[in-house]
Design a protein around this motif. Structure first.
Motif, PDB file in Angstrom:
ATOM      1  N   GLU A 396      35.927  53.597  99.703  1.00 45.81           N
ATOM      2  CA  GLU A 396      34.731  53.369  98.862  1.00 45.81           C
ATOM      3  C   GLU A 396      33.471  53.722  99.631  1.00 45.81           C
ATOM      4  O   GLU A 396      32.511  54.234  99.072  1.00 45.81           O
ATOM      5  CB  GLU A 396      34.585  51.900  98.416  1.00 45.81           C
ATOM      6  N   VAL A 397      33.495  53.414 100.934  1.00 53.27           N
ATOM      7  CA  VAL A 397      32.296  53.703 101.738  1.00 53.27           C
ATOM      8  C   VAL A 397      32.121  55.216 101.859  1.00 53.27           C
ATOM      9  O   VAL A 397      31.018  55.754 101.727  1.00 53.27           O
ATOM     10  CB  VAL A 397      32.395  53.033 103.133  1.00 53.27           C
ATOM     11  N   LYS A 398      33.230  55.924 102.089  1.00 48.28           N
ATOM     12  CA  LYS A 398      33.156  57.387 102.154  1.00 48.28           C
ATOM     13  C   LYS A 398      32.574  57.941 100.854  1.00 48.28           C
ATOM     14  O   LYS A 398      31.697  58.805 100.871  1.00 48.28           O
ATOM     15  CB  LYS A 398      34.553  57.985 102.348  1.00 48.28           C
ATOM     16  N   SER A 399      33.086  57.405  99.738  1.00 46.10           N
ATOM     17  CA  SER A 399      32.626  57.909  98.435  1.00 46.10           C
ATOM     18  C   SER A 399      31.147  57.634  98.236  1.00 46.10           C
ATOM     19  O   SER A 399      30.397  58.497  97.789  1.00 46.10           O
ATOM     20  CB  SER A 399      33.413  57.268  97.292  1.00 46.10           C
ATOM     21  N   GLU A 400      30.728  56.402  98.583  1.00 45.55           N
ATOM     22  CA  GLU A 400      29.299  56.048  98.444  1.00 45.55           C
ATOM     23  C   GLU A 400      28.433  56.972  99.290  1.00 45.55           C
ATOM     24  O   GLU A 400      27.404  57.453  98.859  1.00 45.55           O
ATOM     25  CB  GLU A 400      29.063  54.624  98.978  1.00 45.55           C
ATOM     26  N   ARG A 401      28.880  57.210 100.527  1.00 46.33           N
ATOM     27  CA  ARG A 401      28.092  58.058 101.431  1.00 46.33           C
ATOM     28  C   ARG A 401      28.011  59.477 100.896  1.00 46.33           C
ATOM     29  O   ARG A 401      26.963  60.116 100.959  1.00 46.33           O
ATOM     30  CB  ARG A 401      28.684  58.036 102.848  1.00 46.33           C
ATOM     31  N   LEU A 402      29.131  59.943 100.366  1.00 46.27           N
ATOM     32  CA  LEU A 402      29.132  61.310  99.827  1.00 46.27           C
ATOM     33  C   LEU A 402      28.127  61.429  98.682  1.00 46.27           C
ATOM     34  O   LEU A 402      27.338  62.377  98.625  1.00 46.27           O
ATOM     35  CB  LEU A 402      30.533  61.693  99.358  1.00 46.27           C
ATOM     36  N   ILE A 403      28.122  60.418  97.804  1.00 44.57           N
ATOM     37  CA  ILE A 403      27.201  60.466  96.661  1.00 44.57           C
ATOM     38  C   ILE A 403      25.753  60.424  97.136  1.00 44.57           C
ATOM     39  O   ILE A 403      24.915  61.204  96.688  1.00 44.57           O
ATOM     40  CB  ILE A 403      27.506  59.313  95.667  1.00 44.57           C
ATOM     41  N   ARG A 404      25.474  59.553  98.109  1.00 42.56           N
ATOM     42  CA  ARG A 404      24.083  59.480  98.617  1.00 42.56           C
ATOM     43  C   ARG A 404      23.672  60.795  99.256  1.00 42.56           C
ATOM     44  O   ARG A 404      22.564  61.278  99.070  1.00 42.56           O
ATOM     45  CB  ARG A 404      23.953  58.340  99.627  1.00 42.56           C
ATOM     46  N   LEU A 405      24.581  61.376 100.014  1.00 43.91           N
ATOM     47  CA  LEU A 405      24.271  62.655 100.661  1.00 43.91           C
ATOM     48  C   LEU A 405      24.023  63.732  99.601  1.00 43.91           C
ATOM     49  O   LEU A 405      23.072  64.518  99.701  1.00 43.91           O
ATOM     50  CB  LEU A 405      25.428  63.056 101.588  1.00 43.91           C
ATOM     51  N   GLN A 406      24.867  63.741  98.574  1.00 42.60           N
ATOM     52  CA  GLN A 406      24.695  64.735  97.507  1.00 42.60           C
ATOM     53  C   GLN A 406      23.348  64.553  96.821  1.00 42.60           C
ATOM     54  O   GLN A 406      22.678  65.537  96.476  1.00 42.60           O
ATOM     55  CB  GLN A 406      25.831  64.614  96.476  1.00 42.60           C
ATOM     56  N   GLU A 407      22.929  63.264  96.658  1.00 43.18           N
ATOM     57  CA  GLU A 407      21.636  63.021  96.008  1.00 43.18           C
ATOM     58  C   GLU A 407      20.488  63.557  96.860  1.00 43.18           C
ATOM     59  O   GLU A 407      19.569  64.194  96.361  1.00 43.18           O
ATOM     60  CB  GLU A 407      21.440  61.512  95.757  1.00 43.18           C
ATOM     61  N   VAL A 408      20.561  63.291  98.163  1.00 45.03           N
ATOM     62  CA  VAL A 408      19.487  63.760  99.054  1.00 45.03           C
ATOM     63  C   VAL A 408      19.456  65.286  99.051  1.00 45.03           C
ATOM     64  O   VAL A 408      18.396  65.906  98.930  1.00 45.03           O
ATOM     65  CB  VAL A 408      19.679  63.206 100.488  1.00 45.03           C
ATOM     66  N   GLN A 409      20.619  65.912  99.150  1.00 45.23           N
ATOM     67  CA  GLN A 409      20.675  67.373  99.160  1.00 45.23           C
ATOM     68  C   GLN A 409      20.147  67.949  97.843  1.00 45.23           C
ATOM     69  O   GLN A 409      19.466  68.979  97.837  1.00 45.23           O
ATOM     70  CB  GLN A 409      22.088  67.870  99.465  1.00 45.23           C
ATOM     71  N   ALA A 410      20.456  67.267  96.727  1.00 44.19           N
ATOM     72  CA  ALA A 410      19.972  67.759  95.424  1.00 44.19           C
ATOM     73  C   ALA A 410      18.440  67.791  95.400  1.00 44.19           C
ATOM     74  O   ALA A 410      17.833  68.744  94.927  1.00 44.19           O
ATOM     75  CB  ALA A 410      20.515  66.888  94.300  1.00 44.19           C
ATOM     76  N   GLU A 411      17.822  66.728  95.960  1.00 43.78           N
ATOM     77  CA  GLU A 411      16.335  66.688  96.033  1.00 43.78           C
ATOM     78  C   GLU A 411      15.815  67.836  96.893  1.00 43.78           C
ATOM     79  O   GLU A 411      14.889  68.539  96.530  1.00 43.78           O
ATOM     80  CB  GLU A 411      15.885  65.404  96.759  1.00 43.78           C
ATOM     81  N   VAL A 412      16.434  67.966  98.083  1.00 39.86           N
ATOM     82  CA  VAL A 412      16.011  68.999  99.033  1.00 39.86           C
ATOM     83  C   VAL A 412      16.126  70.371  98.367  1.00 39.86           C
ATOM     84  O   VAL A 412      15.205  71.187  98.410  1.00 39.86           O
ATOM     85  CB  VAL A 412      16.891  68.961 100.308  1.00 39.86           C
ATOM     86  N   GLN A 413      17.275  70.589  97.719  1.00 36.43           N
ATOM     87  CA  GLN A 413      17.556  71.890  97.129  1.00 36.43           C
ATOM     88  C   GLN A 413      16.562  72.199  96.013  1.00 36.43           C
ATOM     89  O   GLN A 413      16.119  73.334  95.870  1.00 36.43           O
ATOM     90  CB  GLN A 413      18.977  71.881  96.585  1.00 36.43           C
ATOM     91  N   LYS A 414      16.207  71.170  95.237  1.00 34.31           N
ATOM     92  CA  LYS A 414      15.271  71.377  94.133  1.00 34.31           C
ATOM     93  C   LYS A 414      13.948  71.904  94.673  1.00 34.31           C
ATOM     94  O   LYS A 414      13.388  72.864  94.154  1.00 34.31           O
ATOM     95  CB  LYS A 414      15.074  70.050  93.388  1.00 34.31           C
TER      96      LYS A 414
END
Ligand code: SAH
Ligand code: SF4
Ligand code: F3S
Length: 482
Positions: A396-414
């Motif tokens: 669950e922690v891996k999954s949570e971290r992956l989602i948070r990382l994806q969110e940060v990258q999505a902002e950066v990418q935008k």
């Protein structure tokens, strides 16, 4: 003459679908399904060349083939498991087709690629329907292995490792990817990053000679290829020979072999676009940025996987650089005269990764501002050093971290993508976009996907496109001219 084209807008881990084919009835027919990275895509071309040389014909669907090869990937557990479910589907073919008037026997099934090399005979146990196992160094043994099956052996396997610089080289006409072509410059990997199976599946590092690489590139350009991608697990540690290269101004002791190779390709290959992947941050240097600044046909894109933003985790991963080292390489790229895109790979949940380590990964991603990032949950791989450590970050922690990382990258990418609005870019048109008739897709020199409306006649050509909008993973634009 049969042709098979690959759709090139693939992502790592997807399999490459053939889109056109013509085959005559008489010859034996083969189909290769490809998983994993560009090396595997290129190995599929090599295997297809060997099989065509044996008189086999390539077909576009496994259902039409007498021989199906699965070119496999083992970098994480999922693609590895996929192999066995695919074998299941294929062996059922004979049974399913009994309902139909013409009974089609199940094909001969072979496993090649990284799972073949690493799992070897175990594959026969796990999947008794597999008849052939072809290691990553054994593509040229296909005639021999198939010959053994034909002469009645129930199974055939070759997983030898080549020691010296032995490469299966194919002719420019054997390349099957449309528009852009892959060229191997270095095979294998000696790094043994603690999490990674690749050194076990691809063997020790060996470089091809610069002359052979250049000649292959020149042949491809003559056949009309605009873009060449130089491949290796760690291209920066290229150590090939420069024998037979006449330009003495290039081959100098104060430059790394990879830098010399880039300059050689830029000056003499004739390619409009040259890309390379993958770089290792430990070996990436400022000379590479300097040579990219000098030659316009060296595309302004660097794939520089960090894997983690925490120096402590990088140490555990045996990556041999710190966060600061990594950021200094990034600074060199950002200080270039040209606007160079940076992409990367990141792993979350490495054994022992704490919340604080993970926060450092997030802050690194914000600081670097990647134009694209492949993000993975750590997956323990057999025989690796990390697999001996307890995989102690909860799922669950891996999954949570992956989602948070994806969110940060999505902002950066935008915000990174927004800088293209109103800009004109050059697109190498690769095919029709997944959605919508009349919508084409291709890549820029900085390796961004651009979708735009234009007639299909532009496929395979270079187009100038004005960027009018962005989506999370691509740019949208209007055609200016071809
Ligand atoms: N040679 C390349 C990487 C090849 S593997 C390099 O050094 O960067 C592609 C990516 O898969 C790696 O960059 C890494 O991010 C990811 N990967 C490799 N092993 C993994 C594992 N055990 N679990 C999760 N991701 C992994
Ligand atoms: Fe794997 Fe590391 Fe080699 Fe890349 S450099 S292939 S991550 S061992
Ligand atoms: Fe996979 Fe092998 Fe490439 S493990 S990522 S196909 S080198």
């Amino acid at each position: 003459m049969e042709t098979m084209l690959y759709q090139l807008n693939f992502k790592r881990g997807q399999h490459i679908k053939p889109v056109t084919t013509v085959a005559t009835e008489a010859a034996r027919k083969f189909f290769i399904e490809t998983y994993g990275c560009q090396m595997n895509v290129h190995d599929t071309e090599k295997a297809a060349a060997v099989l065509s040389g044996m008189g086999y014909q390539q077909v576009a669907a496994a259902d039409d083939a007498d021989l199906v090869l699965l070119n496999t990937c083992m970098v994480r557990e999922k693609p590895q498991q996929k192999v066995y479910s695919r074998v299941g589907d294929l062996k059922n073919r004979g049974r399913r087709s009994k309902k139909k008037p013409s009974v089609k026997p199940a094909p001969i099934i072979g496993v090649m690629g990284c799972v073949a090399q690493a799992e070897a005979e175990k594959i026969f146990k796990k999947a008794p329907d597999v008849k052939l196992v072809i290691g990553t160094h054994s593509i040229s043994s296909l005639p021999e292995l198939i010959g053994q099956i034909d002469s009645g052996f129930p199974r055939a396997i070759d997983i030898r490792q080549t020691k010296e610089a032995e490469f299966l080289e194919i002719a420019p006409s054997d390349h099957q990817t449309p528009n852009l072509a892959f060229i191997t410059i270095i095979e294998g990997c000696d790094n043994f990053c603690s999490f990674c199976i690749v050194p076990f599946t691809r063997g020790r590092e060996r470089s091809r000679s610069a002359k052979r690489i250049l000649e292959e590139a020149q042949g491809l350009v003559e056949r009309g290829y605009y873009e060449i991608q130089l491949l290796g697990q760690n291209v920066n540690s290229y150590r090939g020979s420069f024998e037979g290269i006449e330009d003495a101004t290039l081959v100098r002791a104060d430059k790394s072999a990879f830098v010399i190779l880039l300059e050689l390709m830029a000056k003499y290959s004739g390619a409009a676009r040259i890309k390379y992947t993958t770089s290792h941050p430990r070996d990436f240097n400022e000379q590479i940025v300097e040579v990219m600044d000098q030659y316009n046909n060296l595309c302004p894109w660097v794939h520089l996987p960090a894997q983690s933003g925490s120096t402590r985790v990088l140490g555990l991963m045996r990556r041999e650089y710190t966060r600061e080292d990594y950021l200094s390489k990034v600074a060199a790229i950002k200080n270039a005269k040209r606007d160079i895109s940076i992409t990367g790979d990141m792993i979350v949940g490495y054994p022992g990764e704490t919340d604080a380590d993970f926060e450092e990964t997030l802050s690194l991603v914000r600081e670097v501002e990647y134009d694209g990032l492949y993000m993975f949950k750590y997956s323990p791989r057999p025989n690796t050093h990390a697999a001996k450590r307890k995989d102690n970050v909860a799922e669950e922690v891996k999954s949570e971290r992956l989602i948070r990382l994806q969110e940060v990258q999505a902002e950066v990418q935008k915000s990174r993508f927004a800088r293209y609005l109103g800009r004109e870019v050059e697109v190498l048109v690769e095919g029709t976009a997944a959605k919508g008739e009349g919508s084409l897709t291709g890549h820029t020199p900085c390796n961004k996907v651009v979708n735009f409306a234009a007639p299909n006649s532009l496929i395979g050509k270079l187009a100038r496109v004005k960027i009018t909008a962005t989506t999370p993973n691509s740019l949208l634009g209007e055609l200016i001219n071809a």
